[in-house]
Motif scaffolding. Structure first.
Motif, PDB file in Angstrom:
ATOM      1  N   ALA A 112       2.158  -8.056   1.141  1.00 27.63           N
ATOM      2  CA  ALA A 112       1.131  -7.285   0.098  1.00 27.63           C
ATOM      3  C   ALA A 112       1.235  -7.573  -1.337  1.00 27.63           C
ATOM      4  N   LEU A 113       2.476  -7.655  -1.857  1.00 24.52           N
ATOM      5  CA  LEU A 113       3.176  -7.780  -3.072  1.00 24.52           C
ATOM      6  C   LEU A 113       2.790  -9.021  -3.491  1.00 24.52           C
ATOM      7  N   ALA A 114       3.067  -9.984  -2.695  1.00 22.41           N
ATOM      8  CA  ALA A 114       2.735 -11.529  -2.987  1.00 22.41           C
ATOM      9  C   ALA A 114       1.138 -11.621  -3.251  1.00 22.41           C
ATOM     10  N   LEU A 152      -6.215  -2.267  -3.537  1.00 19.75           N
ATOM     11  CA  LEU A 152      -6.637  -3.316  -4.551  1.00 19.75           C
ATOM     12  C   LEU A 152      -5.652  -3.067  -5.848  1.00 19.75           C
ATOM     13  N   ASP A 153      -5.706  -2.187  -6.203  1.00 22.99           N
ATOM     14  CA  ASP A 153      -5.177  -1.869  -7.515  1.00 22.99           C
ATOM     15  C   ASP A 153      -4.812  -0.288  -7.871  1.00 22.99           C
ATOM     16  N   ASN A 154      -4.279   0.143  -8.452  1.00 22.23           N
ATOM     17  CA  ASN A 154      -4.140   1.517  -8.924  1.00 22.23           C
ATOM     18  C   ASN A 154      -5.133   2.364  -8.813  1.00 22.23           C
ATOM     19  N   VAL A 190      -6.692  10.963   1.781  1.00 23.91           N
ATOM     20  CA  VAL A 190      -5.275  11.310   2.218  1.00 23.91           C
ATOM     21  C   VAL A 190      -5.325  12.992   1.932  1.00 23.91           C
ATOM     22  N   ARG A 191      -5.152  13.353   0.532  1.00 27.31           N
ATOM     23  CA  ARG A 191      -4.799  14.624   0.229  1.00 27.31           C
ATOM     24  C   ARG A 191      -6.140  15.672   0.720  1.00 27.31           C
ATOM     25  N   SER A 192      -7.333  15.157   0.810  1.00 27.44           N
ATOM     26  CA  SER A 192      -8.414  16.014   1.318  1.00 27.44           C
ATOM     27  C   SER A 192      -8.675  15.988   2.866  1.00 27.44           C
ATOM     28  N   ALA A 193      -7.788  15.504   3.483  1.00 30.01           N
ATOM     29  CA  ALA A 193      -7.832  15.320   4.981  1.00 30.01           C
ATOM     30  C   ALA A 193      -7.485  16.883   5.447  1.00 30.01           C
ATOM     31  N   PRO A 194      -8.331  17.261   6.387  1.00 30.31           N
ATOM     32  CA  PRO A 194      -8.047  18.598   6.792  1.00 30.31           C
ATOM     33  C   PRO A 194      -6.614  18.888   7.512  1.00 30.31           C
ATOM     34  N   GLY A 195      -6.019  19.770   7.136  1.00 26.19           N
ATOM     35  CA  GLY A 195      -4.637  20.151   7.449  1.00 26.19           C
ATOM     36  C   GLY A 195      -3.541  19.419   6.573  1.00 26.19           C
ATOM     37  N   VAL A 196      -3.808  18.699   5.716  1.00 25.36           N
ATOM     38  CA  VAL A 196      -2.868  18.095   4.600  1.00 25.36           C
ATOM     39  C   VAL A 196      -2.513  19.229   3.632  1.00 25.36           C
ATOM     40  N   ASP A 197      -1.231  19.688   3.578  1.00 20.54           N
ATOM     41  CA  ASP A 197      -0.868  20.554   2.835  1.00 20.54           C
ATOM     42  C   ASP A 197      -0.774  20.008   1.343  1.00 20.54           C
ATOM     43  N   SER A 198       0.305  18.890   1.496  1.00 25.73           N
ATOM     44  CA  SER A 198       0.788  18.111   0.176  1.00 25.73           C
ATOM     45  C   SER A 198       1.215  16.902   0.468  1.00 25.73           C
ATOM     46  N   ILE A 199       1.244  16.266  -0.500  1.00 29.71           N
ATOM     47  CA  ILE A 199       1.844  14.726  -0.430  1.00 29.71           C
ATOM     48  C   ILE A 199       2.710  14.318  -1.410  1.00 29.71           C
ATOM     49  N   GLU A 200       3.504  13.463  -1.087  1.00 33.06           N
ATOM     50  CA  GLU A 200       4.335  12.881  -1.922  1.00 33.06           C
ATOM     51  C   GLU A 200       4.249  11.386  -2.083  1.00 33.06           C
ATOM     52  N   THR A 201       4.095  10.641  -3.259  1.00 31.89           N
ATOM     53  CA  THR A 201       3.975   9.257  -3.148  1.00 31.89           C
ATOM     54  C   THR A 201       4.868   8.510  -3.860  1.00 31.89           C
ATOM     55  N   PHE A 202       5.349   7.320  -3.149  1.00 31.53           N
ATOM     56  CA  PHE A 202       6.454   6.619  -3.528  1.00 31.53           C
ATOM     57  C   PHE A 202       5.869   4.992  -3.974  1.00 31.53           C
ATOM     58  N   ALA A 203       5.609   4.649  -5.066  1.00 33.68           N
ATOM     59  CA  ALA A 203       5.106   3.359  -4.965  1.00 33.68           C
ATOM     60  C   ALA A 203       6.151   2.363  -4.855  1.00 33.68           C
ATOM     61  N   ILE A 204       5.715   1.366  -4.359  1.00 33.54           N
ATOM     62  CA  ILE A 204       6.731   0.253  -3.895  1.00 33.54           C
ATOM     63  C   ILE A 204       6.630  -0.871  -4.842  1.00 33.54           C
ATOM     64  N   LEU A 205       7.446  -1.176  -5.496  1.00 38.88           N
ATOM     65  CA  LEU A 205       7.685  -2.049  -6.645  1.00 38.88           C
ATOM     66  C   LEU A 205       8.199  -3.603  -5.923  1.00 38.88           C
ATOM     67  N   GLU A 206       9.014  -3.498  -5.202  1.00 39.09           N
ATOM     68  CA  GLU A 206       9.849  -4.611  -4.489  1.00 39.09           C
ATOM     69  C   GLU A 206      10.456  -4.168  -3.214  1.00 39.09           C
ATOM     70  N   VAL A 207      10.376  -5.293  -2.345  1.00 38.37           N
ATOM     71  CA  VAL A 207      11.027  -4.964  -1.079  1.00 38.37           C
ATOM     72  C   VAL A 207      12.062  -6.144  -0.812  1.00 38.37           C
ATOM     73  N   PRO A 208      13.223  -5.738  -0.975  1.00 40.13           N
ATOM     74  CA  PRO A 208      14.332  -6.739  -1.016  1.00 40.13           C
ATOM     75  C   PRO A 208      14.796  -7.143   0.415  1.00 40.13           C
ATOM     76  N   LYS A 209      14.430  -6.474   1.342  1.00 38.43           N
ATOM     77  CA  LYS A 209      14.861  -6.365   2.570  1.00 38.43           C
ATOM     78  C   LYS A 209      13.612  -5.823   3.608  1.00 38.43           C
ATOM     79  N   HIS A 210      13.252  -6.991   4.538  1.00 35.56           N
ATOM     80  CA  HIS A 210      11.949  -6.454   5.383  1.00 35.56           C
ATOM     81  C   HIS A 210      12.503  -7.381   6.660  1.00 35.56           C
ATOM     82  N   SER A 211      12.797  -6.684   7.971  1.00 37.98           N
ATOM     83  CA  SER A 211      13.136  -7.361   9.135  1.00 37.98           C
ATOM     84  C   SER A 211      12.947  -6.550  10.239  1.00 37.98           C
ATOM     85  N   TYR A 212      12.473  -7.125  11.260  1.00 40.17           N
ATOM     86  CA  TYR A 212      12.199  -6.337  12.492  1.00 40.17           C
ATOM     87  C   TYR A 212      13.331  -7.014  13.506  1.00 40.17           C
ATOM     88  N   ARG A 213      14.596  -7.128  13.228  1.00 39.96           N
ATOM     89  CA  ARG A 213      15.661  -7.639  14.219  1.00 39.96           C
ATOM     90  C   ARG A 213      16.328  -6.489  14.658  1.00 39.96           C
TER      91      ARG A 213
END
Length: 164
Positions: free
Chosen positions: A69-71, A120-122, A133-156
């Motif tokens: 996604a980042l690329a 697509l963008d911010n 997300v926030r407005s979905a029934p039953g969602v009390d709160s959310i905390e968002t972590f923007a991903i800036l870089e993924v140094p390791k991604h493995s399914y091993r």
């Protein structure tokens, strides 16, 4: 759900060294041919082909392409979701309908769910978070972590199977 987990534990125990080897070979190169895998593992191509078919049929493996996604210039975030006033399963059902959410996990800890949102963008991210997300029934709160870089991604994960 407990029955499903037990079934997966039993399945893990029936994977042998050959199954693990085939999975490891494909983790290394998902386009590797059955003939090349057979050569590397000292097996016949027919054995590799039938073993892979059995693993796929059982749902142990699936063949997918994972785009970066980042690329591609997309933005994505991991979002912790707290649920209140309904079941987690209902919130999952609601969030599964959001096309920008490509991953949902039920978890323990500070959040009931962890989701991955790709946009697509911010501005698009803000709309999805607020309107879906926030407005979905039953969602009390959310905390968002923007991903800036993924140094390791493995399914091993096969190394875990080989050791246990």
């Amino acid at each position: 759900m407990a029955e499903d987990r037990e079934g997966k534990r039993r399945l893990r125990k029936v994977l042998d060294e050959t199954d693990v080897g085939i999975i490891e070979e494909l983790n290394e190169d998902g386009r590797r041919s059955f003939a090349a895998i057979a050569r590397n593992l000292g097996l016949s191509e027919a054995t590799v082909r039938s073993r892979f078919a059995r693993l796929a049929r059982r749902g142990v493996v699936q063949v997918v392409l994972v785009a970066d996604a980042l690329a591609l210039g997309l933005v994505f975030a991991e979002v912790g979701v707290r649920v209140r006033g309904t079941t987690v399963a209902r919130v999952v059902t609601e969030l599964e309908q959001v096309p920008e959410i490509d991953y949902i996990s039920v978890c323990t800890g500070s959040f009931d769910l962890l989701i991955e949102v790709v946009c697509l963008d911010n501005d698009h991210m803000l709309r999805v978070l607020e309107q879906s997300v926030r407005s979905a029934p039953g969602v009390d709160s959310i905390e968002t972590f923007a991903i800036l870089e993924v140094p390791k991604h493995s399914y091993r994960w096969t190394r875990l199977l080989a050791s246990g």
